[in-house]
Design a protein around this motif. Structure first.
Motif, PDB file in Angstrom:
ATOM      1  N   LEU A 159       0.820  -1.209   0.000  1.00 37.60           N
ATOM      2  CA  LEU A 159       0.000   0.000   0.000  1.00 37.60           C
ATOM      3  C   LEU A 159       0.858   1.264   0.000  1.00 37.60           C
ATOM      4  N   GLN A 161       3.234   1.794  -1.879  1.00 36.91           N
ATOM      5  CA  GLN A 161       3.514   2.104  -3.280  1.00 36.91           C
ATOM      6  C   GLN A 161       2.266   2.514  -4.041  1.00 36.91           C
ATOM      7  N   HIS A 162       1.161   2.609  -3.329  1.00 34.08           N
ATOM      8  CA  HIS A 162      -0.102   2.895  -3.974  1.00 34.08           C
ATOM      9  C   HIS A 162      -0.487   4.358  -3.858  1.00 34.08           C
ATOM     10  N   ALA A 163      -1.447   4.739  -4.620  1.00 30.25           N
ATOM     11  CA  ALA A 163      -1.890   6.136  -4.640  1.00 30.25           C
ATOM     12  C   ALA A 163      -2.271   6.646  -3.261  1.00 30.25           C
ATOM     13  N   ILE A 164      -2.943   5.805  -2.472  1.00 31.87           N
ATOM     14  CA  ILE A 164      -3.386   6.292  -1.161  1.00 31.87           C
ATOM     15  C   ILE A 164      -2.226   6.628  -0.241  1.00 31.87           C
ATOM     16  N   ASP A 166      -0.064   8.643  -0.706  1.00 40.27           N
ATOM     17  CA  ASP A 166       0.145  10.090  -0.731  1.00 40.27           C
ATOM     18  C   ASP A 166      -0.378  10.771   0.525  1.00 40.27           C
ATOM     19  N   GLU A 167      -1.268  10.095   1.211  1.00 40.67           N
ATOM     20  CA  GLU A 167      -1.911  10.718   2.375  1.00 40.67           C
ATOM     21  C   GLU A 167      -1.118  10.532   3.662  1.00 40.67           C
ATOM     22  N   ILE A 168      -0.014   9.816   3.568  1.00 40.19           N
ATOM     23  CA  ILE A 168       0.803   9.552   4.754  1.00 40.19           C
ATOM     24  C   ILE A 168       2.254   9.929   4.481  1.00 40.19           C
TER      25      ILE A 168
ATOM     26  N   LYS B 115      -6.839   8.074  -9.021  1.00 43.93           N
ATOM     27  CA  LYS B 115      -6.426   8.295  -7.631  1.00 43.93           C
ATOM     28  C   LYS B 115      -7.596   8.705  -6.758  1.00 43.93           C
ATOM     29  N   HIS B 154      -4.905  -6.973   2.282  1.00 42.55           N
ATOM     30  CA  HIS B 154      -4.152  -6.781   1.035  1.00 42.55           C
ATOM     31  C   HIS B 154      -2.897  -7.656   1.021  1.00 42.55           C
TER      32      HIS B 154
END
Lengths: 194, 194
Positions: A159, A161-164, A166-168, B115, B154
């Motif tokens: 996760l 490496q995933h788009a989400i 960006d929030e952390i 995204k 996941h």
DNA sequence: ATTTAAAATATAACACTGTTATATTTTGTC
DNA sequence: GACAAAATATAACAGTGTTATATTTTAAAT
């Protein structure tokens, strides 16, 4: 005095570390090693063999990271230390990690040898995890506990490496993973003693 | 009366479901839709646009799966139901799941729109997880709890597709995942009330 | 040392990829 | 019907992994 096979593998590793899979065409490897592409087929049976070598290389790094000194009085500390090493290696060798656990880009199918290294890692993690379980736990119980922790860590890495992600904040991930692992270890320990 | 864009997308979805990414060349899409390749560039700005549409399609299926009826008296049940849906969708739509969480094969970079769907899912899972946390939990605490459960699931899904998965019966995975999730939910609940 | 054969390697060619350029057809407007 | 714009087909490009063919190097035999 490096032979052709080594030259090719050194070139491939260099390209891979610098640019990941997309940097790893057979012509790029040939150029980097000052050879033609034919050696890739002769020594590695084609590009799959190159990917295999890199897979094994990456997994061996993970295995090294898991090879922490064992303190029998602190089983949780052993697991955390192994987790730290695993996480660090996964982040430092992203390309390798992706190759091992990614969905086999370009139809890469791990060889039997590559699979053997995987199994070795699972055995190793199972052994370390056993430290927090009762002595009479079955092998299967140990394996399941190991899989739970591994999934948790692996899931976080995926996760990240995933788009989400960006929030952390990027530097917070290790801490978050270890906190989740500790929580789950507590739960495993508690659950297995009831 | 389907227009060209729809024809292309239908053809792409069909090929993708049947054969994954490797079945999805622009020429294969053209053949399947009885058109030439040019529409892919006109309507989707190239192959990336096709992958984007499939990414969004897959994620929307995951979102649907997460959209379980909420029983306010059984917050854990809600999470388990959502987890079941998520797992089933991930297994039924492996190609899509891989596209969303795989390491962006062929240099696929998700669009802003893609995204946005990801963020929506994270918000949704965060809301569901909040059901087991104290009412005064911060948004960040809820987000972290959500990330823990999401990572756990996941991670399992990712490891199922890996070589080590050979050591576990395929039909046991859902049960194993849910057991691990339950354990972690218990731990989260206990930990947040201390 | 020379010749021959085997092995290694370079280069060319193949069929595929995503993409862009050019040509052709279709559609819409007057 | 004529013309222009849009849509689409086809051709061409530069890249991919792989195999075929040509060339060079090495090893073995004399």
């Amino acid at each position: 005095m490096k032979n052709t096979k080594e030259k090719i593998l050194i070139a491939a590793s260099k390209l891979f570390l610098a640019g990941g899979l997309s940097a790893l065409s057979v012509r790029a490897i040939a150029r980097e090693s000052n050879l033609s592409t034919i050696g890739i087929y002769k020594y590695f049976q084609g590009k799959q063999g190159i990917l295999d070598a890199l897979y094994i290389e990456g997994f061996e790094r993970l295995l090294d990271a898991l090879d922490v000194p064992i303190n029998i009085h602190d089983p949780k500390g052993n697991i955390i230390a192994a987790a730290k090493g695993y996480i660090k290696t996964a982040f430092d060798y992203q390309g390798h990690y992706r190759l091992i656990f990614g969905e086999h880009v370009a139809e890469y199918v791990p060889s039997a040898e590559a699979k053997k290294v995987s199994e070795k890692a699972f055995m190793h993690t199972t052994k370390i995890i056993a430290g927090i379980l009762p002595n009479d736990s079955t092998f299967e119980q140990k394996q399941q506990a190991s899989l739970q922790i591994w999934s948790l860590i692996h899931g976080y890495i995926g996760l990240k490496q995933h788009a989400i992600a960006d929030e952390i904040e990027p530097n917070l991930w290790e801490g978050l993973i270890l906190a989740a692992v500790r929580l789950h270890l507590d739960a495993l320990e508690q659950h297995s003693h009831t």
